[in-house]
Design a protein around this motif. Structure first.
Motif, PDB file in Angstrom:
ATOM      1  N   ILE A  93      13.331   2.792  -4.536  1.00 56.38           N
ATOM      2  CA  ILE A  93      13.962   2.227  -5.734  1.00 56.38           C
ATOM      3  C   ILE A  93      13.742   3.103  -6.962  1.00 56.38           C
ATOM      4  N   ARG A  94      12.533   3.598  -7.096  1.00 62.13           N
ATOM      5  CA  ARG A  94      12.183   4.355  -8.295  1.00 62.13           C
ATOM      6  C   ARG A  94      13.061   5.584  -8.503  1.00 62.13           C
ATOM      7  N   THR A  95      13.350   6.295  -7.378  1.00 62.20           N
ATOM      8  CA  THR A  95      14.038   7.577  -7.503  1.00 62.20           C
ATOM      9  C   THR A  95      15.462   7.543  -6.967  1.00 62.20           C
ATOM     10  N   LEU A  97       2.841   1.056   3.457  1.00 62.87           N
ATOM     11  CA  LEU A  97       2.996  -0.067   4.366  1.00 62.87           C
ATOM     12  C   LEU A  97       2.901  -1.352   3.557  1.00 62.87           C
ATOM     13  N   THR A  98       3.331  -2.420   4.212  1.00 60.86           N
ATOM     14  CA  THR A  98       3.380  -3.707   3.544  1.00 60.86           C
ATOM     15  C   THR A  98       2.747  -4.745   4.458  1.00 60.86           C
ATOM     16  N   VAL A  99       1.929  -5.581   3.865  1.00 59.79           N
ATOM     17  CA  VAL A  99       1.116  -6.496   4.648  1.00 59.79           C
ATOM     18  C   VAL A  99       1.413  -7.937   4.245  1.00 59.79           C
ATOM     19  N   ILE A 134       1.524  -6.249   9.623  1.00 55.59           N
ATOM     20  CA  ILE A 134       1.716  -4.971   8.926  1.00 55.59           C
ATOM     21  C   ILE A 134       3.130  -4.493   9.228  1.00 55.59           C
ATOM     22  N   GLU A 135       3.857  -4.186   8.185  1.00 55.71           N
ATOM     23  CA  GLU A 135       5.190  -3.635   8.394  1.00 55.71           C
ATOM     24  C   GLU A 135       5.243  -2.246   7.814  1.00 55.71           C
ATOM     25  N   MET A 136       5.792  -1.320   8.576  1.00 52.95           N
ATOM     26  CA  MET A 136       6.009  -0.031   7.923  1.00 52.95           C
ATOM     27  C   MET A 136       7.200   0.657   8.547  1.00 52.95           C
ATOM     28  N   TYR A 193       0.890  -1.152   0.000  1.00 54.69           N
ATOM     29  CA  TYR A 193       0.000   0.000   0.000  1.00 54.69           C
ATOM     30  C   TYR A 193       0.929   1.202   0.000  1.00 54.69           C
ATOM     31  N   GLY A 194       0.775   2.090  -0.926  1.00 52.67           N
ATOM     32  CA  GLY A 194       1.706   3.220  -0.985  1.00 52.67           C
ATOM     33  C   GLY A 194       1.199   4.250  -1.964  1.00 52.67           C
ATOM     34  N   ARG A 195       2.128   4.926  -2.594  1.00 55.57           N
ATOM     35  CA  ARG A 195       1.705   5.942  -3.558  1.00 55.57           C
ATOM     36  C   ARG A 195       1.009   5.310  -4.737  1.00 55.57           C
TER      37      ARG A 195
HETATM   38  N1  LIG Z   1       7.091   3.285   4.649  1.00 58.44           N
HETATM   39  C1  LIG Z   1       6.902   2.087   4.162  1.00 58.44           C
HETATM   40  N2  LIG Z   1       6.981   1.023   4.964  1.00 58.44           N
HETATM   41  C2  LIG Z   1       6.802  -0.225   4.484  1.00 58.44           C
HETATM   42  N3  LIG Z   1       6.550  -0.487   3.188  1.00 58.44           N
HETATM   43  C3  LIG Z   1       6.481   0.561   2.330  1.00 58.44           C
HETATM   44  C4  LIG Z   1       6.630   1.874   2.767  1.00 58.44           C
HETATM   45  N4  LIG Z   1       6.491   2.691   1.706  1.00 58.44           N
HETATM   46  C5  LIG Z   1       6.258   1.893   0.642  1.00 58.44           C
HETATM   47  N5  LIG Z   1       6.264   0.616   1.016  1.00 58.44           N
HETATM   48  C6  LIG Z   1       6.086  -0.542   0.134  1.00 58.44           C
HETATM   49  O1  LIG Z   1       6.635  -0.238  -1.119  1.00 58.44           O
HETATM   50  C7  LIG Z   1       5.650  -0.384  -2.145  1.00 58.44           C
HETATM   51  C8  LIG Z   1       5.834   0.661  -3.198  1.00 58.44           C
HETATM   52  O2  LIG Z   1       5.674   1.959  -2.672  1.00 58.44           O
HETATM   53  P1  LIG Z   1       4.877   3.114  -3.449  1.00 58.44           P
HETATM   54  O3  LIG Z   1       4.756   4.268  -2.513  1.00 58.44           O
HETATM   55  O4  LIG Z   1       3.601   2.548  -4.004  1.00 58.44           O
HETATM   56  O5  LIG Z   1       5.726   3.463  -4.726  1.00 58.44           O
HETATM   57  P2  LIG Z   1       7.238   3.944  -4.902  1.00 58.44           P
HETATM   58  O6  LIG Z   1       8.076   2.854  -4.359  1.00 58.44           O
HETATM   59  O7  LIG Z   1       7.373   4.099  -6.364  1.00 58.44           O
HETATM   60  O8  LIG Z   1       7.375   5.199  -4.139  1.00 58.44           O
HETATM   61  C9  LIG Z   1       4.331  -0.317  -1.418  1.00 58.44           C
HETATM   62  O9  LIG Z   1       3.362  -1.021  -2.127  1.00 58.44           O
HETATM   63  C10 LIG Z   1       4.658  -0.909  -0.083  1.00 58.44           C
HETATM   64  O10 LIG Z   1       4.597  -2.354  -0.157  1.00 58.44           O
END
Ligand SMILES: Nc1ncnc2c1ncn2[C@@H]1O[C@H](COP(=O)(O)OP(=O)(O)O)[C@@H](O)[C@H]1O
Ligand SMILES: Nc1ncnc2c1ncn2[C@@H]1O[C@H](COP(=O)(O)OP(=O)(O)O)[C@@H](O)[C@H]1O
Ligand SMILES: Nc1ncnc2c1ncn2[C@@H]1O[C@H](COP(=O)(O)OP(=O)(O)O)[C@@H](O)[C@H]1O
Lengths: 112, 411, 411, 411, 112, 112
Positions: F102-104, F28-30, F61-63, A36-38
């Motif tokens: 990773i993206r940026t 977050l990641t589930v 839930i991990e964040m 879950y994220g951007r």
């Molecule tokens: N703060 C965070 N803690 C844990 N997992 C995260 C966090 N931010 C992003 N993620 C994980 O990374 C994935 C990708 O992040 P996202 O924000 O969608 O795109 P990007 O990596 O391009 O910024 C998410 O689906 C989530 O699983």
């Protein structure tokens, strides 16, 4: 020793694994997760109503590496997992106190 | 005339087996559409009906429906209680060339699937015990009389001249409107429209729909009660309506929702089968294609209006069976022709407006009767034993909480 | 002579239902073999064909195949357009003891499953819209004419005296070689031979194979068009060939690959069914065992050669249907005997070399015609609307990207 | 008299197809009940039997069972080796109105499913190779003779006058007691009763049970070998017993274990089908309800006693087929009546105690013979080639280790 | 407090869980993962071609323990999860800053 | 930066996710896990014998969050995941050395 956790797009797994393997990584562990994220999930229409599917399928790679491998490993993941599109994922690095290889009882760097 | 014909008997016995197979098919059709945590409870409702209603039918249901009229064309007498007087010889009042027992068990399978259809409306929240009581009551006071009216010797709808070849009113309208009653009285699933409640296994739903399609040949073409030209004709109309409706649902969904879904194709096929049921033995193949095309579109619209209408008919029994059955019964009043079946009648498009009126009466009365009685039964049962499982049980799922089982253990 | 027989009619109607059930069976057989992300798209291709081609057949396909010859034994006329002149009475040109409508719909199910067979070749990458257009075109310009040549009144292959009891050339060779054309024109799946593309659900594939086996009794024994000794004989040969091929594929795989797989047993059964199809009503039970044993081994070899041959026929339509069908058609030229079917002919092993030649001509012409026309259709469609989904869609899977659904939601 | 009847032929051919479909149905019924890691190996055992035993039957099994007696009513001769003398004409010694080939293949399906039933006892641990050898031996030295005794011309049990309409002794007792032998000789699964070994896919088990129920109409009503009143009657008793037993198992489980399970309802239905098999064509519909009710309860008790009795019959073949079959054979001695079938006999409740005695003898001899011979075969095979897979293979699962495959790849 | 993560062979889970239970562990969390390491996956033949299946099914046990339980827990896992054959897995130990029991709001060692 | 891991009851996931979202969590990641703790599994009767099913389905839930978000995040989870009945789960907090998007290629707090 460091623990590297990378959340990546599922279809990138094979590529990343192969690159890490070439980079000399001894082992890693993978699990399926939902992210879950951007990158927003998507809206699905079902029987006349719209629903938001919040989570996106991702893969988590975990590996413990010696400190001197860290930079290498991170950059390999960055390069291979990147598509440039939103949702590429994250890499988290943390510190590990001890590593034990169950089969041999080895500890520390040799156990990685 | 009442000489046993082996070919006819073979056909009706096979048809009976096919219609029996539809109820497990329905279990899968419905089972795939619920969430994983409720798959077994949904399957169980259809499966146990196969047990319970079969016994009910043999003990007294058949008698109430098909024994010589007990008065006024409203209900059968008790002559066939415990299958008394139902033997291996043909009884020309029912079918002149097959054993009376074969006719009886062919009809049994219709009595079984009808209440099973209703279960889709209250899936994922109904108490198993109450469900059993509801089913037995509903069969006895709703299905058995309506079957008598439409198909029983002396039944008033039959006497009136309305046509129902294989159960448009008896099966689909009666169950479809009871489904609406149930959805209203039982109430919505928790978090309905808030959280997604997608089908957990569309492959299972497709298997179910395919078994339904396969079995429906017995349902409709078997209703000719002989292996003759009429059976072949009903077979053809059944198949073409299903095919046409699968296509029309898929296309209209593609246009309006951007993507053609597999669930849509499967639902469309079932909608077409429902729509052709009352007219299967009265209309031409080309008419059946038209009935299928329209039936698919109408049911698609009905299903998609549901959220706006505000009731939670979990698996769209109303949208498919009530809407499809009603359309089919009226379409029979339009497309029926004595060129197909001299024992039938001509419909509006063949110059006879009267039939459409009779069809409308049959539909209307069935609808009102089934709806009102269903509401009453449900209200009473709600007071006496409760309709819904506990909130926590609903959240954890009925499989674990009502049956102590899990559908799948994959790890 | 043209007296309706209830036993024959019952048998052909049941056979029709059985053959209809094969298409959903095929959907499962194929659906289990693809990756999870493509299960619905694969099932959908077979399922929607049941809709689309049934309607095509009723509107004009049956006429092109079976109406009195339009000239030269190449194509049927338009006498049966919209099922005109196809009624409840038997027509002795087709089948003397069953309703003409029954013959028509029995044949419809063959027209349905044939294009569905092809879909295995391009599974996991074909555009749904293009697939629909391809199917309609292919049925009209490939299947309908070939069916006319082989089975139509006045068809040239039939007149020549080649034998095809239940569709070796019409169904299996025509679709098997079209599958090769499709695999070649559409190209390989991304990462083919690089990443594993194992069947995601072999239990589903076994269910599919079992339904195919079950339905094939209608396909082959139903092709007797009567419930007589010939039907029983074809039933027996069908079953024994399937049994023998399941065994032979399993054994040869065990020897060469160390392990006997369930997928192998299921594939072997289907290979045996394909191989016996053209000769089912012409050979003895003992010959059918031999045909099955060899058919299983040949198809095993063909399937295992595929990676070396370099095309990506995803689900081995070529290896099973083309190879099995060709072998079966030629084997009919060897094993056929008029002791089984006086309306047939003797094969090489019964002293008549001529039949083998005729079989070879039938095979060769069908193969070339279907291959060339299929290539042309595909090339044109590639230009006009494109054959493949986008790269990303292929990676994410067709279920989500083409149909907006997931096969299973298990969490 | 030996005039082919198309209606009867259609019915027996359809019944044959239905009984054939039962074996894949059984594969699913069993496959769903094992752990995920063994699903394919379990399915494979039934599926490959369909191949192996069909060929065995055509080559010599049918002859051993049904050819004119070779002496003493103990075994058939070799007249039908390789299906010699088994043709398209009816043979009045077997069935007067259908092709002899139809009778042969109808019987084949019984020979196929019987050894498949046994596989449930040793599921999750048996070596595939040894299983194949066991099956071939068992069919030849156990099934074929018993079938001859009970159904063969001149068979001694048949001559004695014991009744077995569709295989209570031949199919269910013989396999049920062999299952006990196998469970004892093969030994328990590792960690049996220590770790849970729940069914991994009850939806698959329900599909299997439904196919079994569907196919059982062919099994029992097809055993009338004609599409007549007796077939209709057997159809009705079959269905009612299944229905009643599904209900009684569910209810008694609900009372004793607090929850009515779906596995229970499915098991109950199968138990009822087993229980009615020997008497299907001899008892009235009302008797069949009683037989079903009792059969369901008895089998429920038997299955639940298993852990106390200490053997590991993985999927309860003993509790369902041996107990249900024995009860059904004896119940036939109680409930049979010549009012249903003049070719039968009256049972105790109709004033004839002798029949019960004959039934008991048939049961006893079948039981002892099958048990002893099964033990001997298994002991010998254990010495010669080993019965069980390696410990590690058992832990990792037979799908991977014996067949190199996974049932599902869902990630 | 320490977090102990052990990657083990799936069929060892029950044994390890029982041993940890006896050793006085209050709770643990298990997930299914796929491993990649010295224990190579296997080659599968499918329709005439060979494929390498790189990943091996493993189970991950995670548990947070008080510092004084650490040694005990690690040695229990080492003993029970060991088969001596390649692929027995690894134990990783790291430091946890805080533990909270959601039900009671307890924090720290008492919450473990 | 801190890593927050919460083991909660599955049916609470949506509520917790929504609350975290409102609290300003970026991602977050589930994952699905099975838990073992004070909340005992249940006994299942099968074919005449009783079996203990030790594990209870849970969601993890991990964040990773910046240090100043930590308190907020923990209290949000505590509040929304709580039912007061046994088995509500745990929250573990640990320290993360580095985060990379990773993206940026962004690192540290901005990458969270
Ligand atoms: N703060 C965070 N803690 C844990 N997992 C995260 C966090 N931010 C992003 N993620 C994980 O990374 C994935 C990708 O992040 P996202 O924000 O969608 O795109 P990007 O990596 O391009 O910024 C998410 O689906 C989530 O699983
Ligand atoms: N450095 C590591 N980081 C994360 N997981 C690892 C690491 N090394 C091994 N593993 C995990 O441990 C499992 C077993 O390791 P492996 O090298 O195959 O055998 P062994 O434990 O006998 O040395 C792997 O499948 C993987 O899941
Ligand atoms: N020490 C621990 N380490 C890892 N996970 C734990 C630990 N203690 C509990 N858990 C996880 O938290 C869940 C709930 O814990 P439990 O003891 O059952 O109830 P409560 O949280 O109400 O005290 C467990 O099922 C387990 O997944």
């Amino acid at each position: 020793m460091k623990k590297v956790e990378a959340i990546i797009k599922p279809f990138k797994l094979d590529e990343v694994k192969d690159a890490l393997n070439e980079a000399g990584i001894a082992g890693l562990t993978v699990s399926e997760v939902k992210g879950y994220g951007r990158q927003k999930g998507h809206v699905e229409l079902y029987r006349g109503a719209e629903y938001e599917v919040a989570f996106v399928p991702k893969v988590k790679i975990e590996m413990v590496v010696s400190d001197n491998m860290l930079a290498r490993v991170v950059s390999v993941i960055e390069e291979t997992a990147k598509t440039g599109k939103i949702g590429d994922g994250k890499i988290f690095v943390s510190t590990v106190d001890e590593v034990i290889r169950i089969r041999t009882g080895e500890r520390g760097e040799t156990a990685v | 005339m009442d000489q046993l014909n082996m070919g006819d008997t073979a056909w009706v016995l096979v048809s009976t087996a096919l219609v029996m197979f539809m109820t497990p098919g329905l279990a899968l059709f419905y089972g795939g559409m619920v969430r994983k945590k409720n798959v077994l409870s949904t399957i169980m409702q259809s499966f146990i009906i196969l047990g319970v209603v079969s016994v009910q039918w043999a003990l007294f249901g058949y008698s109430l429906s098909f024994a010589p009229d007990a008065g006024g064309g409203l209900i059968g007498g008790l002559d066939f209680l415990g299958l008394a007087n139902v033997g291996m010889e043909p009884d020309p009042n029912y079918a002149a060339t097959i054993p009376h027992l074969a006719f009886m068990i062919f009809q049994m399978m219709f009595a079984v699937i009808t209440p099973a259809l209703i279960t889709g409306a209250f899936a994922e929240r109904f108490k198993f015990k109450t469900f059993l009581v509801f089913t037995l009551l509903w069969c006895t006071v709703v299905y058995d009389p309506i079957a008598h009216w439409v198909w029983g010797p002396g039944g008033w709808i039959r006497e009136m001249g309305a046509l129902d070849f294989a159960g448009g009113t008896v099966v689909h309208i009666s169950s479809g409107i009871a489904a609406l009653a149930a959805a209203l009285v039982v109430g919505k699933r928790r978090n309905y429209l808030k959280e997604p409640m997608f089908p957990h296994n569309i492959t299972m739903t497709v298997i179910g729909a395919s078994i339904l399609w396969f079995g429906w040949f017995g349902f409709n073409a078997g209703s000719a009660l002989a292996a003759n030209g009429l059976a072949a004709s009903a077979f053809v109309t059944t198949h073409l309506a299903a095919a046409a409706a699968a296509v029309s649902w898929t296309l209209v969904e593609w246009m309006y929702h951007k993507k053609p879904t597999v669930l849509g194709a499967a639902s469309g096929a079932v909608a077409g089968l429902v729509a052709i049921t009352p007219g299967a033995g009265f209309v031409t193949p080309m008419s059946s294609i038209i009935i299928g095309l329209i039936g698919g579109v109408l049911c698609f619209i009905a299903v998609n209006l549901k959220p706006k209408l505000g009731y939670d008919d979990s698996l769209d029994v109303v949208g498919v069976h009530f809407v499809g059955g009603t359309f089919g019964a009226l379409a029979t009043g339009l497309f029926a022709t004595t060129m197909v079946n001299s024992a039938g009648a001509d419909g509006l498009f063949y110059g006879n407006a009267a039939l459409l009126g009779k069809q409308a009466v049959a539909v209307g009365v069935t609808m009102v009767y089934s709806f009102v009685v269903s509401i009453v039964i449900l209200k009473v049962l709600d007071l006496v034993m409760g309709l819904r499982v506990e909130k926590d049980d609903e959240l954890r799922g009925l499989d674990q909480t009502q049956h102590g089982e899990s559908g799948y253990i994959f790890d």
